[in-house]
Design an enzyme around this catalytic site. Structure first.
Site, mmCIF file in Angstrom:
data_model
loop_
_atom_site.group_PDB
_atom_site.id
_atom_site.type_symbol
_atom_site.label_atom_id
_atom_site.label_comp_id
_atom_site.label_asym_id
_atom_site.label_seq_id
_atom_site.Cartn_x
_atom_site.Cartn_y
_atom_site.Cartn_z
ATOM 1 N N ARG A 54 0.815 -1.221 0.000
ATOM 2 C CA ARG A 54 0.000 0.000 0.000
ATOM 3 C C ARG A 54 0.843 1.263 0.000
ATOM 4 N NH1 ARG A 54 -2.794 -3.700 3.145
ATOM 5 N NH2 ARG A 54 -1.894 -2.794 5.014
ATOM 6 N N GLU A 100 2.225 -5.634 13.666
ATOM 7 C CA GLU A 100 1.407 -5.779 14.871
ATOM 8 C C GLU A 100 0.878 -7.196 15.007
ATOM 9 O OE1 GLU A 100 -1.356 -3.627 11.891
ATOM 10 O OE2 GLU A 100 0.757 -3.634 12.384
#
Length: 172
Positions: free
Chosen positions: A58, A95
């Site tokens: 992205r 994460e």
């Protein structure tokens, strides 16, 4: 424009407890996509930027059009094994896991001013790794620009000497 109106939030993706911020809904809206790039350009236009680097994937859809808008080049930072020439690489934590990023050894010349662009600042691990790669080849990181920041994950703390620019913020 309220960019949050164009970002889909998906609970428990890619695993339970993660609240995924999906920019594909923003990207498919030409007006929202254009305005997001225009707003990022306004945020960073005073920086002396020679080139923009963006991590896969992205970061490409944010960094490349921002580079075009600013009239500078774009450097893709990819997952290991995807670049055809000599690379440097570094492991980083997400994460929800780990990965490895790579960059061509000659992508940035010593002293070039580099802005890093990506869709999201979460824990800061991906961007800290990009900073490390850029500095390994002598680049000067002048800032990092994001569409979204997840404030509760304190990603800025992993970027203590990098100016951070964001369009919108969410709690985690």
């Amino acid at each position: 424009m309220d960019f949050k109106e164009h970002i889909r939030v998906i609970p428990d993706f890619p695993q339970e407890g993660i609240s995924f911020k999906d920019i594909t809904t923003l990207l498919q809206n030409g007006e929202a996509y254009k305005e997001s790039i225009d707003e990022l350009k306004k945020l960073v236009k005073e920086l002396k930027i020679d080139v923009i680097a963006g991590p896969e994937a992205r970061g490409f859809v944010v960094g490349a059009p921002l580079a075009y808008a600013l009239g500078v080049g774009f450097i893709p930072i990819r997952k290991t094994g995807k670049l055809p020439y000599k690379t440097i690489q570094a492991e980083y934590a997400l994460e929800y896991g780990k990965d490895v990023l790579a960059m061509h050894v000659d992508a940035i010349t010593e002293g070039q001013n580099v802005l890093i662009a990506d869709d999201l600042l979460a824990t800061g691990g991906t961007i800290a790794t990009c900073v490390d790669l850029i500095r390994q080849v002598g680049g000067n990181v002048v800032g990092a620009a994001f569409m979204i920041e997840l404030q509760d994950l304190n990603g800025r703390e992993k970027l203590p000497d990098v100016e951070v620019f964001t369009l919108t913020q969410y709690p985690f």
